[in-house]
Design a protein around this motif. Structure first.
Motif, PDB file in Angstrom:
ATOM      1  N   TYR A 194       0.812  -1.215   0.000  1.00 13.08           N
ATOM      2  CA  TYR A 194       0.000   0.000   0.000  1.00 13.08           C
ATOM      3  C   TYR A 194       0.846   1.265   0.000  1.00 13.08           C
ATOM      4  N   ILE A 195       2.035   1.201   0.545  1.00 11.29           N
ATOM      5  CA  ILE A 195       2.933   2.357   0.447  1.00 11.29           C
ATOM      6  C   ILE A 195       3.211   2.656  -1.023  1.00 11.29           C
ATOM      7  N   LYS A 242       1.897   6.047  -5.900  1.00  4.89           N
ATOM      8  CA  LYS A 242       1.611   6.084  -7.336  1.00  4.89           C
ATOM      9  C   LYS A 242       0.270   6.732  -7.676  1.00  4.89           C
ATOM     10  N   THR A 243      -0.663   6.747  -6.739  1.00  9.55           N
ATOM     11  CA  THR A 243      -2.004   7.225  -7.066  1.00  9.55           C
ATOM     12  C   THR A 243      -2.049   8.742  -7.228  1.00  9.55           C
ATOM     13  N   ASN A 244      -2.973   9.186  -8.062  1.00  7.35           N
ATOM     14  CA  ASN A 244      -3.217  10.630  -8.172  1.00  7.35           C
ATOM     15  C   ASN A 244      -4.514  11.016  -7.461  1.00  7.35           C
ATOM     16  N   LYS A 245      -5.044  10.064  -6.670  1.00  7.05           N
ATOM     17  CA  LYS A 245      -6.298  10.293  -5.945  1.00  7.05           C
ATOM     18  C   LYS A 245      -6.063  10.923  -4.569  1.00  7.05           C
ATOM     19  N   ILE A 246      -4.814  10.925  -4.125  1.00  3.41           N
ATOM     20  CA  ILE A 246      -4.480  11.454  -2.799  1.00  3.41           C
ATOM     21  C   ILE A 246      -3.451  12.566  -2.960  1.00  3.41           C
ATOM     22  N   LYS A 247      -3.672  13.675  -2.272  1.00  5.03           N
ATOM     23  CA  LYS A 247      -2.745  14.801  -2.365  1.00  5.03           C
ATOM     24  C   LYS A 247      -1.418  14.462  -1.683  1.00  5.03           C
ATOM     25  N   GLU A 248      -0.358  15.096  -2.164  1.00  9.54           N
ATOM     26  CA  GLU A 248       0.992  14.785  -1.695  1.00  9.54           C
ATOM     27  C   GLU A 248       1.164  14.931  -0.180  1.00  9.54           C
ATOM     28  N   ILE A 273       2.058   7.587   4.919  1.00  9.91           N
ATOM     29  CA  ILE A 273       3.253   6.744   4.887  1.00  9.91           C
ATOM     30  C   ILE A 273       4.153   6.993   6.093  1.00  9.91           C
ATOM     31  N   ARG A 274       4.409   8.255   6.400  1.00  9.77           N
ATOM     32  CA  ARG A 274       5.436   8.578   7.394  1.00  9.77           C
ATOM     33  C   ARG A 274       4.917   8.631   8.824  1.00  9.77           C
ATOM     34  N   ARG A 275       3.639   8.931   8.986  1.00  6.76           N
ATOM     35  CA  ARG A 275       3.083   8.992  10.346  1.00  6.76           C
ATOM     36  C   ARG A 275       2.349   7.716  10.737  1.00  6.76           C
ATOM     37  N   LEU A 276       1.961   6.921   9.732  1.00 10.37           N
ATOM     38  CA  LEU A 276       1.184   5.720  10.040  1.00 10.37           C
ATOM     39  C   LEU A 276       1.912   4.441   9.609  1.00 10.37           C
ATOM     40  N   PHE A 277       2.023   4.209   8.316  1.00  7.14           N
ATOM     41  CA  PHE A 277       2.549   2.931   7.853  1.00  7.14           C
ATOM     42  C   PHE A 277       3.965   2.635   8.363  1.00  7.14           C
ATOM     43  N   LEU A 278       4.887   3.565   8.179  1.00  8.76           N
ATOM     44  CA  LEU A 278       6.271   3.283   8.579  1.00  8.76           C
ATOM     45  C   LEU A 278       6.425   3.086  10.089  1.00  8.76           C
ATOM     46  N   PRO A 279       5.787   3.907  10.935  1.00  8.43           N
ATOM     47  CA  PRO A 279       5.867   3.623  12.375  1.00  8.43           C
ATOM     48  C   PRO A 279       5.241   2.285  12.766  1.00  8.43           C
ATOM     49  N   LEU A 304      12.347   0.352   2.059  1.00 15.23           N
ATOM     50  CA  LEU A 304      11.275   1.353   2.108  1.00 15.23           C
ATOM     51  C   LEU A 304      11.827   2.716   2.519  1.00 15.23           C
ATOM     52  N   LEU A 305      12.706   2.724   3.509  1.00 17.22           N
ATOM     53  CA  LEU A 305      13.248   3.987   4.019  1.00 17.22           C
ATOM     54  C   LEU A 305      14.151   4.665   2.991  1.00 17.22           C
ATOM     55  N   VAL A 306      14.973   3.880   2.312  1.00 18.76           N
ATOM     56  CA  VAL A 306      15.850   4.454   1.283  1.00 18.76           C
ATOM     57  C   VAL A 306      15.018   5.063   0.161  1.00 18.76           C
ATOM     58  N   SER A 307      13.929   4.388  -0.189  1.00 19.39           N
ATOM     59  CA  SER A 307      13.052   4.891  -1.246  1.00 19.39           C
ATOM     60  C   SER A 307      12.289   6.136  -0.800  1.00 19.39           C
ATOM     61  N   GLU A 308      11.854   6.149   0.454  1.00 18.16           N
ATOM     62  CA  GLU A 308      11.029   7.244   0.961  1.00 18.16           C
ATOM     63  C   GLU A 308      11.849   8.483   1.311  1.00 18.16           C
ATOM     64  N   PHE A 309      13.082   8.277   1.748  1.00 10.57           N
ATOM     65  CA  PHE A 309      13.911   9.400   2.208  1.00 10.57           C
ATOM     66  C   PHE A 309      15.276   9.409   1.506  1.00 10.57           C
ATOM     67  N   PRO A 310      15.305   9.528   0.191  1.00 10.31           N
ATOM     68  CA  PRO A 310      16.595   9.509  -0.514  1.00 10.31           C
ATOM     69  C   PRO A 310      17.492  10.661  -0.058  1.00 10.31           C
ATOM     70  N   GLY A 311      18.704  10.311   0.348  1.00 11.57           N
ATOM     71  CA  GLY A 311      19.669  11.325   0.767  1.00 11.57           C
ATOM     72  C   GLY A 311      19.434  11.905   2.147  1.00 11.57           C
ATOM     73  N   GLN A 312      18.412  11.440   2.863  1.00 16.10           N
ATOM     74  CA  GLN A 312      18.060  12.023   4.168  1.00 16.10           C
ATOM     75  C   GLN A 312      18.407  11.041   5.293  1.00 16.10           C
ATOM     76  N   TYR A 313      19.670  11.011   5.646  1.00 20.85           N
ATOM     77  CA  TYR A 313      20.147  10.035   6.625  1.00 20.85           C
ATOM     78  C   TYR A 313      19.422  10.168   7.965  1.00 20.85           C
ATOM     79  N   GLY A 314      19.213  11.389   8.422  1.00 21.81           N
ATOM     80  CA  GLY A 314      18.605  11.605   9.731  1.00 21.81           C
ATOM     81  C   GLY A 314      17.232  10.976   9.848  1.00 21.81           C
ATOM     82  N   LYS A 315      16.430  11.094   8.799  1.00 18.68           N
ATOM     83  CA  LYS A 315      15.079  10.530   8.837  1.00 18.68           C
ATOM     84  C   LYS A 315      15.115   9.007   8.789  1.00 18.68           C
ATOM     85  N   VAL A 316      16.039   8.470   7.998  1.00 15.90           N
ATOM     86  CA  VAL A 316      16.202   7.013   7.964  1.00 15.90           C
ATOM     87  C   VAL A 316      16.624   6.511   9.343  1.00 15.90           C
TER      88      VAL A 316
END
Length: 305
Positions: free
Chosen positions: A132-133, A138-144, A151-157, A245-257
């Motif tokens: 679902y992530i 990929k969907t255009n039905k949900i705003k960015e 993804i970041r507040r629900l699925f990943l935690p 998932l983290l590398v894909s979601e936060f490219p270049g953002q080590y702190g968030k990973v």
């Protein structure tokens, strides 16, 4: 009437908060943080009530039955099909795993059909959250901004919490022996004395009682050994999937990973080894290699050349 959705969501949140008092992790953020998920369904409220009362066998049975009502989600309908799924995964991620003791003592008359049903529910939730992530992205039905929240507040935690639970779920095996047949770890003098008294006590028991104890011991050993093995395998799979998932979601953002890795129960000292055994170093993951870890890896790379 406009107060009903927040009140319902608040009730579920309070229920889970109380249910989580049995273990130290802080409660997960529930889906009500997103407007369209504010009002949980009657089924979700029922499941949260079971979890509050620690009726874990009924909860896991109910969570499984709930998933059977889910419709197929695609990127064309993910905006409308996600609500029940997210609430289900929130509850499943919030629920504790069984130990041998709790499995025997909680709702002994409830048939789960499988003493690993709790693991199956959590692993299934992780597998579907991975899917679902991708659909949400990929969907255009949900705003960015909402995509990021989902993804970041629900699925990943939720995913990180389940991985942490698996990492911490290994039970000590009182039946473990070394090559010479000695207990591992070695028994203390006090434990040796207790065992000696127990052996003498058992010798005086009727044969039927001895056989009953043997069956219980065999069941205990099988339960612990099997689940410990499953937990080990699941950790290997989930940690690799989470890192991707983290590398894909936060490219270049080590702190968030790093933050999510820590949420999953790893220490900062664990991170270099985790990176090496899961995603390794390439152009997409190069940003994960920092400081001494990077220097060490550079030296190894030069030696190979």
């Amino acid at each position: 009437m406009t107060l009903l959705p927040p009140l319902c969501a608040c009730a579920v949140c309070l229920v889970i908060g109380k249910g989580n008092q049995a273990y130290s992790d802080s409660p997960l953020e529930n889906p009500a943080c997103i407007d369209q998920y504010k009002q949980p369904s009657a089924t979700i409220r029922e499941l949260s009530g079971l979890l509050k009362d620690m009726r874990l066998k009924s909860f896991y049975n109910g969570a499984r039955k709930h998933t059977l009502t889910f419709s197929l989600a695609t990127r064309d309908n993910i905006d409308t099909e996600l609500k029940e799924k997210i609430w289900n995964y929130y509850l499943v991620a919030s629920a504790p795993l069984f130990t041998y003791k709790t499995y025997r003592e909680i709702e002994p008359d409830v048939d789960m059909g499988d003493d690993r049903a709790d693991i199956h529910r959590k692993s299934e939730a992780c597998l579907l959250m991975e899917k679902y992530i991708g659909l949400v992205r990929k969907t255009n039905k949900i705003k960015e901004p909402v995509k990021n929240q989902i993804i970041r507040r629900l699925f990943l935690p939720y995913y990180a919490r389940i991985l942490k639970q698996y990492k911490n779920a290994q039970e000590p095996n009182p039946y473990q022996r070394d090559a010479q047949g000695n207990p591992v770890p070695p028994l203390s003098d006090k434990e040796k004395e207790f065992r000696k008294r127990e052996i003498e006590r058992i010798k005086r028991l009727p044969v039927q009682e001895v056989l009953k104890l043997m069956r219980e011991g065999s069941s205990h050993r099988s339960f612990i050994e099997t689940r410990n093995e499953v937990f080990g395998d699941e950790v290997k799979h989930l940690e690799k999937a989470l890192m991707k998932l983290l590398v894909s979601e936060f490219p270049g953002q080590y702190g968030k990973v790093e933050n999510f890795i820590l949420e999953a129960g790893y220490s900062k000292e664990d991170i270099p080894g985790l990176i090496d055994r899961t995603v390794g170093r390439d152009e997409k993951t190069d940003f994960l290699y920092k400081g001494k870890h990077r220097q060490k890896h550079d030296k190894l790379y030069k030696k190979k050349k």
